[in-house]
Design a protein around this motif. Structure first.
Motif, PDB file in Angstrom:
ATOM      1  N   SER A  83       0.627  -1.413   0.199  1.00  0.00           N
ATOM      2  CA  SER A  83       0.144   0.041   0.036  1.00  0.00           C
ATOM      3  C   SER A  83       0.810   1.251   0.092  1.00  0.00           C
ATOM      4  O   SER A  83       0.521   2.157  -0.898  1.00  0.00           O
ATOM      5  CB  SER A  83      -0.884  -0.132   1.165  1.00  0.00           C
ATOM      6  OG  SER A  83      -1.881   1.081   1.265  1.00  0.00           O
ATOM      7  N   ILE A  84       1.881   1.148   0.896  1.00  0.00           N
ATOM      8  CA  ILE A  84       2.621   2.384   1.011  1.00  0.00           C
ATOM      9  C   ILE A  84       3.604   2.663  -0.352  1.00  0.00           C
ATOM     10  O   ILE A  84       3.687   3.775  -0.724  1.00  0.00           O
ATOM     11  CB  ILE A  84       3.619   2.283   2.089  1.00  0.00           C
ATOM     12  CG1 ILE A  84       2.792   2.585   3.533  1.00  0.00           C
ATOM     13  CG2 ILE A  84       4.819   3.386   2.027  1.00  0.00           C
ATOM     14  CD1 ILE A  84       3.675   2.585   4.745  1.00  0.00           C
ATOM     15  N   THR A 113      -0.496   6.402  -5.187  1.00  0.00           N
ATOM     16  CA  THR A 113      -1.687   7.480  -4.602  1.00  0.00           C
ATOM     17  C   THR A 113      -1.572   7.354  -3.204  1.00  0.00           C
ATOM     18  O   THR A 113      -1.485   6.379  -2.494  1.00  0.00           O
ATOM     19  CB  THR A 113      -2.664   7.007  -5.355  1.00  0.00           C
ATOM     20  OG1 THR A 113      -3.106   5.798  -5.007  1.00  0.00           O
ATOM     21  CG2 THR A 113      -2.895   7.150  -6.901  1.00  0.00           C
ATOM     22  N   PRO A 114      -2.171   8.543  -2.513  1.00  0.00           N
ATOM     23  CA  PRO A 114      -2.179   8.541  -0.956  1.00  0.00           C
ATOM     24  C   PRO A 114      -3.570   7.724  -0.721  1.00  0.00           C
ATOM     25  O   PRO A 114      -4.482   7.644  -1.691  1.00  0.00           O
ATOM     26  CB  PRO A 114      -2.506   9.957  -0.891  1.00  0.00           C
ATOM     27  CG  PRO A 114      -2.767  10.621  -1.993  1.00  0.00           C
ATOM     28  CD  PRO A 114      -2.222   9.839  -3.245  1.00  0.00           C
ATOM     29  N   LEU A 115      -3.731   7.470   0.451  1.00  0.00           N
ATOM     30  CA  LEU A 115      -5.160   6.839   1.010  1.00  0.00           C
ATOM     31  C   LEU A 115      -6.165   7.612   0.781  1.00  0.00           C
ATOM     32  O   LEU A 115      -5.895   9.006   0.717  1.00  0.00           O
ATOM     33  CB  LEU A 115      -5.011   6.686   2.478  1.00  0.00           C
ATOM     34  CG  LEU A 115      -3.922   5.563   2.837  1.00  0.00           C
ATOM     35  CD1 LEU A 115      -4.086   5.502   4.313  1.00  0.00           C
ATOM     36  CD2 LEU A 115      -4.355   4.068   2.390  1.00  0.00           C
ATOM     37  N   SER A 116      -7.491   7.343   0.099  1.00  0.00           N
ATOM     38  CA  SER A 116      -8.435   7.943  -0.183  1.00  0.00           C
ATOM     39  C   SER A 116      -9.359   7.742   0.877  1.00  0.00           C
ATOM     40  O   SER A 116      -9.392   6.895   1.792  1.00  0.00           O
ATOM     41  CB  SER A 116      -9.110   7.601  -1.305  1.00  0.00           C
ATOM     42  OG  SER A 116      -9.531   6.213  -1.339  1.00  0.00           O
ATOM     43  N   GLU A 117     -10.384   8.840   0.905  1.00  0.00           N
ATOM     44  CA  GLU A 117     -11.691   8.572   2.018  1.00  0.00           C
ATOM     45  C   GLU A 117     -12.006   7.159   1.981  1.00  0.00           C
ATOM     46  O   GLU A 117     -12.484   6.584   2.859  1.00  0.00           O
ATOM     47  CB  GLU A 117     -12.469   9.549   1.753  1.00  0.00           C
ATOM     48  CG  GLU A 117     -12.265  10.933   2.167  1.00  0.00           C
ATOM     49  CD  GLU A 117     -13.359  12.036   2.263  1.00  0.00           C
ATOM     50  OE1 GLU A 117     -14.572  11.641   2.370  1.00  0.00           O
ATOM     51  OE2 GLU A 117     -13.031  13.285   1.829  1.00  0.00           O
ATOM     52  N   GLU A 118     -12.288   6.461   0.785  1.00  0.00           N
ATOM     53  CA  GLU A 118     -12.790   5.261   0.828  1.00  0.00           C
ATOM     54  C   GLU A 118     -12.065   4.257   1.252  1.00  0.00           C
ATOM     55  O   GLU A 118     -12.461   3.142   1.798  1.00  0.00           O
ATOM     56  CB  GLU A 118     -13.180   4.792  -0.803  1.00  0.00           C
ATOM     57  CG  GLU A 118     -13.912   5.781  -1.664  1.00  0.00           C
ATOM     58  CD  GLU A 118     -15.364   5.580  -1.192  1.00  0.00           C
ATOM     59  OE1 GLU A 118     -15.920   4.169  -0.655  1.00  0.00           O
ATOM     60  OE2 GLU A 118     -16.052   6.640  -0.632  1.00  0.00           O
ATOM     61  N   CYS A 157       3.228   8.084   9.122  1.00  0.00           N
ATOM     62  CA  CYS A 157       2.932   9.324   9.048  1.00  0.00           C
ATOM     63  C   CYS A 157       3.667  10.250   7.800  1.00  0.00           C
ATOM     64  O   CYS A 157       3.179  11.267   7.490  1.00  0.00           O
ATOM     65  CB  CYS A 157       3.604   9.883  10.351  1.00  0.00           C
ATOM     66  SG  CYS A 157       2.667   9.328  11.874  1.00  0.00           S
ATOM     67  N   GLU A 158       4.899   9.466   7.402  1.00  0.00           N
ATOM     68  CA  GLU A 158       5.474  10.296   6.265  1.00  0.00           C
ATOM     69  C   GLU A 158       4.583  10.072   4.995  1.00  0.00           C
ATOM     70  O   GLU A 158       4.492  10.938   4.081  1.00  0.00           O
ATOM     71  CB  GLU A 158       6.817   9.267   5.992  1.00  0.00           C
ATOM     72  CG  GLU A 158       7.755  10.050   5.045  1.00  0.00           C
ATOM     73  CD  GLU A 158       8.202  11.541   5.172  1.00  0.00           C
ATOM     74  OE1 GLU A 158       8.391  12.110   4.076  1.00  0.00           O
ATOM     75  OE2 GLU A 158       8.112  11.846   6.280  1.00  0.00           O
ATOM     76  N   ASP A 159       4.140   8.876   4.788  1.00  0.00           N
ATOM     77  CA  ASP A 159       3.176   8.645   3.605  1.00  0.00           C
ATOM     78  C   ASP A 159       2.069   9.706   3.706  1.00  0.00           C
ATOM     79  O   ASP A 159       1.512  10.011   2.723  1.00  0.00           O
ATOM     80  CB  ASP A 159       2.767   7.224   3.720  1.00  0.00           C
ATOM     81  CG  ASP A 159       1.769   6.855   2.601  1.00  0.00           C
ATOM     82  OD1 ASP A 159       2.424   7.031   1.281  1.00  0.00           O
ATOM     83  OD2 ASP A 159       0.654   6.731   2.625  1.00  0.00           O
ATOM     84  N   ALA A 160       1.555   9.712   4.770  1.00  0.00           N
ATOM     85  CA  ALA A 160       0.187  10.705   5.172  1.00  0.00           C
ATOM     86  C   ALA A 160       0.864  12.027   5.024  1.00  0.00           C
ATOM     87  O   ALA A 160      -0.197  12.916   4.713  1.00  0.00           O
ATOM     88  CB  ALA A 160      -0.492  10.328   6.532  1.00  0.00           C
ATOM     89  N   LYS A 213      -4.895   0.298   9.442  1.00  0.00           N
ATOM     90  CA  LYS A 213      -5.882  -0.607   8.934  1.00  0.00           C
ATOM     91  C   LYS A 213      -6.318  -0.186   7.594  1.00  0.00           C
ATOM     92  O   LYS A 213      -6.414  -1.125   6.767  1.00  0.00           O
ATOM     93  CB  LYS A 213      -7.113  -0.449   9.823  1.00  0.00           C
ATOM     94  CG  LYS A 213      -8.310  -1.161   9.114  1.00  0.00           C
ATOM     95  CD  LYS A 213      -9.635  -1.084   9.829  1.00  0.00           C
ATOM     96  CE  LYS A 213     -10.903  -1.441   9.363  1.00  0.00           C
ATOM     97  NZ  LYS A 213     -11.014  -2.415   8.224  1.00  0.00           N
ATOM     98  N   ALA A 214      -6.295   0.914   7.325  1.00  0.00           N
ATOM     99  CA  ALA A 214      -6.683   1.394   5.925  1.00  0.00           C
ATOM    100  C   ALA A 214      -5.441   1.094   4.984  1.00  0.00           C
ATOM    101  O   ALA A 214      -5.704   0.302   3.902  1.00  0.00           O
ATOM    102  CB  ALA A 214      -6.751   2.911   5.683  1.00  0.00           C
ATOM    103  N   HIS A 215      -4.101   1.015   5.208  1.00  0.00           N
ATOM    104  CA  HIS A 215      -3.026   0.500   4.441  1.00  0.00           C
ATOM    105  C   HIS A 215      -3.178  -0.998   4.262  1.00  0.00           C
ATOM    106  O   HIS A 215      -3.012  -1.504   3.274  1.00  0.00           O
ATOM    107  CB  HIS A 215      -1.901   0.945   4.810  1.00  0.00           C
ATOM    108  CG  HIS A 215      -1.248   2.450   4.696  1.00  0.00           C
ATOM    109  ND1 HIS A 215      -1.038   2.613   3.285  1.00  0.00           N
ATOM    110  CD2 HIS A 215      -0.940   3.442   5.333  1.00  0.00           C
ATOM    111  CE1 HIS A 215      -0.753   4.175   3.360  1.00  0.00           C
ATOM    112  NE2 HIS A 215      -0.682   4.456   4.564  1.00  0.00           N
ATOM    113  N   ILE A 216      -3.530  -1.626   5.243  1.00  0.00           N
ATOM    114  CA  ILE A 216      -3.369  -3.261   5.278  1.00  0.00           C
ATOM    115  C   ILE A 216      -4.591  -3.573   4.384  1.00  0.00           C
ATOM    116  O   ILE A 216      -4.384  -4.505   3.677  1.00  0.00           O
ATOM    117  CB  ILE A 216      -3.499  -3.716   6.661  1.00  0.00           C
ATOM    118  CG1 ILE A 216      -2.139  -3.662   7.398  1.00  0.00           C
ATOM    119  CG2 ILE A 216      -3.896  -5.021   6.613  1.00  0.00           C
ATOM    120  CD1 ILE A 216      -2.132  -4.024   8.865  1.00  0.00           C
ATOM    121  N   ASP A 217      -5.614  -3.008   4.443  1.00  0.00           N
ATOM    122  CA  ASP A 217      -6.863  -3.371   3.710  1.00  0.00           C
ATOM    123  C   ASP A 217      -6.521  -3.076   2.341  1.00  0.00           C
ATOM    124  O   ASP A 217      -6.924  -3.833   1.249  1.00  0.00           O
ATOM    125  CB  ASP A 217      -8.383  -2.665   4.050  1.00  0.00           C
ATOM    126  CG  ASP A 217      -8.755  -3.252   5.258  1.00  0.00           C
ATOM    127  OD1 ASP A 217      -8.316  -4.552   5.724  1.00  0.00           O
ATOM    128  OD2 ASP A 217      -9.489  -2.516   5.991  1.00  0.00           O
TER     129      ASP A 217
END
Length: 125
Positions: free
Chosen positions: A37-38, A42-47, A76-79, A94-98
């Protein structure tokens, strides 16, 4: 409170499928999913934060071990921002793992050599 998370049901299914063939346990698969994921551009989205909590329960100590600070720093760096310790694991991990489990599923289904490549990484380090 932020020391446990529940993956999505889809992540549990992916981990079960991969574990049956690779014998890797969920704590190892969660690290692989986090890394996949990292490494996405693309960064994590709201979805990515809106997944269910019907899957595996993972403990922070089991997933991160002695590298908790390092994993937290990478997330934190990724965010691109500081994240409160109370929400970093249960929300961002959790968001990254999913999200990473979806990538793991793609890699695993379309390239059965994935784990050979991962194991081969140790030879190049």
């Amino acid at each position: 409170m932020g020391n446990r998370l529940r993956t999505s049901l889809h992540t549990k299914k992916v981990f079960d499928e991969v574990r049956n063939i690779s014998r890797l346990q969920p704590f190892a698969l969660s690290k692989i999913a986090l890394a996949l994921s990292i490494r996405m551009e693309t960064p994590l989205s709201e979805e990515d934060f809106k997944t269910d909590n019907e899957g595996l329960e993972l403990a922070r100590e089991t997933v991160c071990g002695p590298y908790d600070s390092l994993f937290s720093m990478v997330v934190c760096e990724d965010a691109g921002k500081a994240i409160a310790d109370s929400e970093i694991f249960s929300t961002y991990f959790k968001a990254h793992i999913d999200r990473g489990a979806k990538e793991l599923e793609k890699e695993f289904r379309y390239d059965k050599r994935l784990f050979r490549r991962l194991i081969g990484l140790k030879d190049s380090i």
